[in-house]
Design a protein around this motif. Structure first.
Motif, PDB file in Angstrom:
ATOM      1  N   LEU A 197       0.828  -1.201   0.000  1.00 46.30           N
ATOM      2  CA  LEU A 197       0.000   0.000   0.000  1.00 46.30           C
ATOM      3  C   LEU A 197       0.868   1.260   0.000  1.00 46.30           C
ATOM      4  O   LEU A 197       0.597   2.220  -0.732  1.00 46.30           O
ATOM      5  N   ILE A 198       1.903   1.238   0.818  1.00 46.67           N
ATOM      6  CA  ILE A 198       2.831   2.380   0.867  1.00 46.67           C
ATOM      7  C   ILE A 198       3.581   2.518  -0.459  1.00 46.67           C
ATOM      8  O   ILE A 198       3.700   3.613  -1.016  1.00 46.67           O
ATOM      9  N   GLU A 199       4.050   1.394  -0.965  1.00 48.30           N
ATOM     10  CA  GLU A 199       4.801   1.403  -2.220  1.00 48.30           C
ATOM     11  C   GLU A 199       3.961   1.934  -3.373  1.00 48.30           C
ATOM     12  O   GLU A 199       4.465   2.635  -4.258  1.00 48.30           O
TER      13      GLU A 199
ATOM     14  N   ILE B  99      17.163   7.457  -6.913  1.00 49.29           N
ATOM     15  CA  ILE B  99      17.633   7.681  -5.540  1.00 49.29           C
ATOM     16  C   ILE B  99      16.651   7.079  -4.541  1.00 49.29           C
ATOM     17  O   ILE B  99      17.043   6.442  -3.558  1.00 49.29           O
ATOM     18  N   SER B 100      15.359   7.265  -4.787  1.00 50.59           N
ATOM     19  CA  SER B 100      14.343   6.690  -3.911  1.00 50.59           C
ATOM     20  C   SER B 100      14.454   5.169  -3.865  1.00 50.59           C
ATOM     21  O   SER B 100      14.380   4.554  -2.795  1.00 50.59           O
ATOM     22  N   GLN B 101      14.623   4.560  -5.031  1.00 53.80           N
ATOM     23  CA  GLN B 101      14.755   3.100  -5.083  1.00 53.80           C
ATOM     24  C   GLN B 101      15.990   2.624  -4.323  1.00 53.80           C
ATOM     25  O   GLN B 101      15.935   1.598  -3.634  1.00 53.80           O
TER      26      GLN B 101
ATOM     27  N   SER C 218      15.276  -1.842   3.069  1.00 48.68           N
ATOM     28  CA  SER C 218      14.570  -3.128   3.121  1.00 48.68           C
ATOM     29  C   SER C 218      15.465  -4.229   3.667  1.00 48.68           C
ATOM     30  O   SER C 218      15.073  -4.994   4.559  1.00 48.68           O
ATOM     31  N   VAL C 219      16.668  -4.322   3.117  1.00 46.08           N
ATOM     32  CA  VAL C 219      17.592  -5.377   3.560  1.00 46.08           C
ATOM     33  C   VAL C 219      17.979  -5.189   5.019  1.00 46.08           C
ATOM     34  O   VAL C 219      17.984  -6.139   5.804  1.00 46.08           O
ATOM     35  N   VAL C 220      18.297  -3.947   5.380  1.00 43.25           N
ATOM     36  CA  VAL C 220      18.696  -3.669   6.766  1.00 43.25           C
ATOM     37  C   VAL C 220      17.550  -3.980   7.721  1.00 43.25           C
ATOM     38  O   VAL C 220      17.746  -4.613   8.773  1.00 43.25           O
ATOM     39  N   SER C 221      16.337  -3.566   7.382  1.00 45.92           N
ATOM     40  CA  SER C 221      15.186  -3.778   8.253  1.00 45.92           C
ATOM     41  C   SER C 221      14.895  -5.260   8.439  1.00 45.92           C
ATOM     42  O   SER C 221      14.668  -5.734   9.558  1.00 45.92           O
ATOM     43  N   LEU C 222      14.889  -5.999   7.332  1.00 48.20           N
ATOM     44  CA  LEU C 222      14.627  -7.436   7.428  1.00 48.20           C
ATOM     45  C   LEU C 222      15.735  -8.125   8.211  1.00 48.20           C
ATOM     46  O   LEU C 222      15.462  -9.020   9.040  1.00 48.20           O
TER      47      LEU C 222
ATOM     48  N   TRP D 253       9.696   1.861   4.348  1.00 46.43           N
ATOM     49  CA  TRP D 253       9.118   2.376   3.104  1.00 46.43           C
ATOM     50  C   TRP D 253       8.246   3.599   3.378  1.00 46.43           C
ATOM     51  O   TRP D 253       8.204   4.525   2.575  1.00 46.43           O
ATOM     52  N   LEU D 254       7.547   3.589   4.504  1.00 48.42           N
ATOM     53  CA  LEU D 254       6.739   4.743   4.877  1.00 48.42           C
ATOM     54  C   LEU D 254       7.631   5.972   5.097  1.00 48.42           C
ATOM     55  O   LEU D 254       7.288   7.085   4.678  1.00 48.42           O
ATOM     56  N   ALA D 255       8.770   5.766   5.734  1.00 45.85           N
ATOM     57  CA  ALA D 255       9.705   6.872   5.963  1.00 45.85           C
ATOM     58  C   ALA D 255      10.216   7.438   4.640  1.00 45.85           C
ATOM     59  O   ALA D 255      10.324   8.663   4.470  1.00 45.85           O
ATOM     60  N   VAL D 256      10.530   6.568   3.680  1.00 46.52           N
ATOM     61  CA  VAL D 256      11.005   7.035   2.376  1.00 46.52           C
ATOM     62  C   VAL D 256       9.908   7.829   1.668  1.00 46.52           C
ATOM     63  O   VAL D 256      10.174   8.872   1.049  1.00 46.52           O
ATOM     64  N   LEU D 257       8.670   7.359   1.750  1.00 49.52           N
ATOM     65  CA  LEU D 257       7.553   8.086   1.130  1.00 49.52           C
ATOM     66  C   LEU D 257       7.408   9.487   1.711  1.00 49.52           C
ATOM     67  O   LEU D 257       7.293  10.476   0.976  1.00 49.52           O
ATOM     68  N   LEU D 258       7.438   9.579   3.044  1.00 49.82           N
ATOM     69  CA  LEU D 258       7.186  10.852   3.712  1.00 49.82           C
ATOM     70  C   LEU D 258       8.327  11.848   3.525  1.00 49.82           C
ATOM     71  O   LEU D 258       8.090  13.048   3.315  1.00 49.82           O
ATOM     72  N   PHE D 259       9.559  11.354   3.589  1.00 44.83           N
ATOM     73  CA  PHE D 259      10.701  12.265   3.646  1.00 44.83           C
ATOM     74  C   PHE D 259      11.483  12.404   2.334  1.00 44.83           C
ATOM     75  O   PHE D 259      12.386  13.238   2.244  1.00 44.83           O
ATOM     76  N   PHE D 260      11.106  11.606   1.305  1.00 46.87           N
ATOM     77  CA  PHE D 260      11.801  11.762   0.026  1.00 46.87           C
ATOM     78  C   PHE D 260      10.837  11.829  -1.153  1.00 46.87           C
ATOM     79  O   PHE D 260      10.926  12.739  -1.977  1.00 46.87           O
TER      80      PHE D 260
END
Length: 438
Positions: free
Chosen positions: A128-130, A151-153, A160-164, A185-192
């Motif tokens: 949903l976020i993606e 850059i976003s990707q 993703s790797v670090v979180s998992l 992913w939510l953080a990337v959406l909000l801040f980038f």
């Protein structure tokens, strides 16, 4: 050709190459990190971790491919500017709500999926976020700002790797790992991603969500009707891609599904360059189809040559070093599936050539014929799995998928040839006549 036109042409080609480079870098990092997630699961646990995660993705992917309505690609190919970003965004939010309901009910009422229900819901949250980021990417892609997408990707993939990895390390928990991925992913959406959107269109997403009282989402409905056939294509193709996973999980088990999914994801890595090319040339193809058919064919031909060269190299490397590659990437027990890697590499090349031709057909705004092509692809994949998996197991799944890809490639090529042999007004032009003008 005048000197001015030559300079303009060279500038356009240079811009396209720069965008391909950015898209390649972003997709390479993102796909590598998505692959890295499977490696983390394979090394931190056993193939059942990979199988559970892959099955959750396999359930969610077709639903989101349908609900997303390929709005990113339609935005990028909207050479006539028929719709505003606000309309794409509002439609995406509405269809996402439908996807959430469908997946929640599917996982809850189907006994076969209850063992992966929590993982499925967490994957759904991440998707949903993606999908919101994706519609922003469509705006950036149309404006040729591939750099911000790349850059976003890169940020999202690394997170993703670090979180998992943190989730698996701290609690040996797939659920915690996927939850952390969704939050990253939510953080990337909000801040980038949202700040990237503001570079093109001012205001926040809530500002873009507002609808006038007299509008009543009429244009969003019109866009949904327009996008529905290409959404069907993506959903059907997603089911076809995942048919081997469904069949393996049902007939052999999650463990074999994990082996197959780990190896099959290598095809994504092989296709990174193709994805970059398709992302970068789609707007140019859409413009060229309206103005210069020879340039359109030139773009497609160059892209196919690059893909063929990559396929040749990856096929030879897989044949010579398949067992070693699988041992280094995963664990020694994966090496017995070296023949599956060879089939996967060849199949990836066929899929990538089909992706190039499919992008060309989408740029030409020919959608409904692609639905028929996708149904043929799905039927061949299903038939191949029924015939080959009981006898050959994981190898049978790879062979079935590869054979279906060959049929799909021929069908898409025939579709593209038809557009040139029988030139008609494209579906976007026809739709423009019935659409409400801005």
């Amino acid at each position: 050709m005048t000197l001015a036109s030559r300079i303009e042409s060279l500038s356009a080609h240079r811009g396209t190459l720069i965008n391909v480079a950015w898209a390649f870098g972003g997709n390479l990092i993102y796909a590598g990190c998505q692959w890295g997630m499977l490696i983390v699961l394979a090394k931190a646990g056993d193939p059942s971790f990979v199988g559970t995660y892959a099955l959750a993705l396999a359930i969610a992917a077709p639903v989101f491919n349908l609900s997303n309505l390929q709005l990113r690609g339609l935005q990028a190919a909207d050479a006539r500017g028929l719709y505003r970003f606000n309309e794409y965004l509002r439609l995406r939010i509405l269809t996402n709500a439908g996807a959430l309901i469908v997946l929640a009910l599917t996982g809850a009422v189907n006994p076969e999926y209850r063992t992966v229900y929590l993982v499925l819901m967490l994957v759904t949250a991440a998707k949903l976020i993606e999908s919101v980021s994706d519609v922003i990417f469509g705006l950036l892609q149309r404006n040729r700002n591939i750099r911000r997408i790349a850059i976003s990707q890169a940020i999202k993939g690394t997170a993703s790797v670090v979180s998992l990895g943190i989730g698996m390390k701290l609690a040996h928990s797939l659920e915690l790992g996927v939850l952390l991925v969704a939050l990253s992913w939510l953080a990337v959406l909000l801040f980038f991603d949202i700040p990237s959107k503001r570079l093109v269109i001012p205001g926040g997403l809530l500002d873009n969500m507002r609808v006038g009282a007299d509008r009543k989402l009429r244009r969003e409905w019109s866009l949904a009707v327009f996008a529905f056939p290409i959404a069907m294509v993506l959903a059907i193709n997603s089911v076809a891609v995942n048919v081997p996973r469904y069949y393996l999980a049902d007939s052999v088990g999650v463990m074999e599904t994990g082996y197959y999914s780990s190896i099959a994801y290598i095809a994504v890595a092989i296709g990174v360059l193709t994805t970059a090319i398709c992302t970068s040339i789609l707007p140019s193809l859409a413009d060229a189809f309206l103005t210069d058919k020879k340039l359109f064919l030139r773009y497609v031909s160059y892209a196919l040559l690059v893909v063929f060269a990559v396929t040749l190299v990856s096929g030879v490397v897989s044949y010579e070093y398949g067992g070693l590659i699988l041992t280094l990437l995963y664990k020694p027990d994966y090496a017995r599936y070296a023949d599956v890697l060879v089939v996967t590499a060849i199949s990836a090349g066929i899929a990538n050539m089909g992706a190039i031709l499919g992008t060309a057909v989408t740029a030409a705004n020919s959608y409904w014929p692609q639905v028929a092509t996708s149904l043929v692809f799905l039927g061949c994949a299903y038939a191949g799995c029924i015939i080959l998996i009981p006898k050959y197991g994981v190898l049978g799944a790879s062979l079935a998928y590869g054979a279906a890809l060959v049929v799909q490639l021929l069908a898409v090529a025939a579709n593209l040839a038809w557009l040139f042999v029988h030139p008609t007004r494209n579906s976007q032009a026809l739709h423009a006549e019935g659409a409400e003008h801005r």
